[in-house]
Design an enzyme around this catalytic site. Structure first.
Site, mmCIF file in Angstrom:
data_model
loop_
_atom_site.group_PDB
_atom_site.id
_atom_site.type_symbol
_atom_site.label_atom_id
_atom_site.label_comp_id
_atom_site.label_asym_id
_atom_site.label_seq_id
_atom_site.Cartn_x
_atom_site.Cartn_y
_atom_site.Cartn_z
ATOM 1 N N HIS A 17 0.835 -1.203 0.000
ATOM 2 C CA HIS A 17 0.000 0.000 0.000
ATOM 3 C C HIS A 17 0.873 1.257 0.000
ATOM 4 O O HIS A 17 0.623 2.210 -0.742
ATOM 5 C CB HIS A 17 -0.888 0.060 1.255
ATOM 6 C CG HIS A 17 -1.945 -0.981 1.333
ATOM 7 N ND1 HIS A 17 -2.089 -1.778 2.442
ATOM 8 C CD2 HIS A 17 -2.927 -1.332 0.475
ATOM 9 C CE1 HIS A 17 -3.114 -2.594 2.254
ATOM 10 N NE2 HIS A 17 -3.641 -2.350 1.070
ATOM 11 N N LYS A 41 -18.050 -5.902 7.814
ATOM 12 C CA LYS A 41 -16.777 -6.576 8.061
ATOM 13 C C LYS A 41 -16.203 -6.141 9.396
ATOM 14 O O LYS A 41 -16.178 -4.961 9.708
ATOM 15 C CB LYS A 41 -15.760 -6.216 6.971
ATOM 16 C CG LYS A 41 -15.899 -6.962 5.691
ATOM 17 C CD LYS A 41 -14.778 -6.566 4.768
ATOM 18 C CE LYS A 41 -14.522 -7.611 3.702
ATOM 19 N NZ LYS A 41 -13.419 -7.208 2.834
ATOM 20 N N ARG A 90 -1.735 -5.818 -8.481
ATOM 21 C CA ARG A 90 -0.731 -6.826 -8.160
ATOM 22 C C ARG A 90 -0.574 -7.853 -9.268
ATOM 23 O O ARG A 90 0.516 -8.336 -9.530
ATOM 24 C CB ARG A 90 -1.107 -7.560 -6.868
ATOM 25 C CG ARG A 90 -1.072 -6.680 -5.653
ATOM 26 C CD ARG A 90 -1.602 -7.413 -4.463
ATOM 27 N NE ARG A 90 -3.025 -7.642 -4.643
ATOM 28 C CZ ARG A 90 -3.878 -7.970 -3.699
ATOM 29 N NH1 ARG A 90 -3.440 -8.169 -2.480
ATOM 30 N NH2 ARG A 90 -5.153 -8.135 -3.938
ATOM 31 N N SER A 127 -3.255 -7.399 2.998
ATOM 32 C CA SER A 127 -3.486 -7.270 4.437
ATOM 33 C C SER A 127 -3.942 -8.599 5.033
ATOM 34 O O SER A 127 -3.526 -8.974 6.138
ATOM 35 C CB SER A 127 -4.540 -6.197 4.712
ATOM 36 O OG SER A 127 -4.078 -4.933 4.309
#
Length: 167
Positions: A17, A41, A90, A127
């Site tokens: 990040h 969440k 990514r 993460s």
């Protein structure tokens, strides 16, 4: 002033990040890091903790503003007159989803999305993966900045470790 936003949940912020935020901070006068709130969440870190960690990790850039937001990212952009979203990619698999989001955001508001390829050293990093490795007692010191590592150690007791033990 050229402004952009780097959105995410950042639970926690990783070196991947920071690579994207740092690169965006060299391209834009102001970079907003929007910690998007998803009430369905339950994160490891609460929103205040995430904001504090991001502020600590981005202070050196000098042009990063960190805020939380609950709602549509395009509304965040409209409210702050931000014309661009910066996202890291990514892998090719990220592109399929992110392209759909970019097209939707542009259709809703005219906000553009710019994709920055992730540094190859961070191409596997997420993460979720950091939290999983930390939970099993693995070394994540090369995956997160020091303030995040300290916060992870304070929050996560490796699985199988006795209560009260610190490793």
């Amino acid at each position: 002033m050229r402004r952009a936003v780097c959105p995410g949940s950042f639970d926690p912020i990783t070196n991947g990040h920071l690579d994207i935020v740092g690169r965006a901070s060299r391209l834009y006068d102001i970079v907003h890091v929007a910690v998007m709130i998803n009430k369905s969440k339950k994160g490891l870190f609460d929103i205040g903790e995430r904001i504090s960690l991001i502020e600590q990790c981005t202070r050196a850039y000098g042009n990063v503003v960190v805020e939380s937001y609950h709602g549509l990212l395009v509304d965040y952009c409209k409210e702050r007159d931000i014309p661009a979203i910066v996202k890291g990619l990514r892998a090719v698999s990220d592109f399929d989803y992110e392209l759909q989001m970019a097209q939707m955001n542009n259709g809703l508001s005219g906000v553009e999305t710019l994709f920055i390829p992730t540094n190859p050293t961070h191409s596997f990093l997420s993460s979720s993966l950091v939290k999983e490795v930390a939970a099993w007692g693995g070394d994540v010191s090369h995956l997160v900045p020091e303030p995040v590592l300290a916060a992870l150690h304070a929050k996560v007791r490796p699985r199988g470790e006795a209560p009260g033990a610190q490793g």
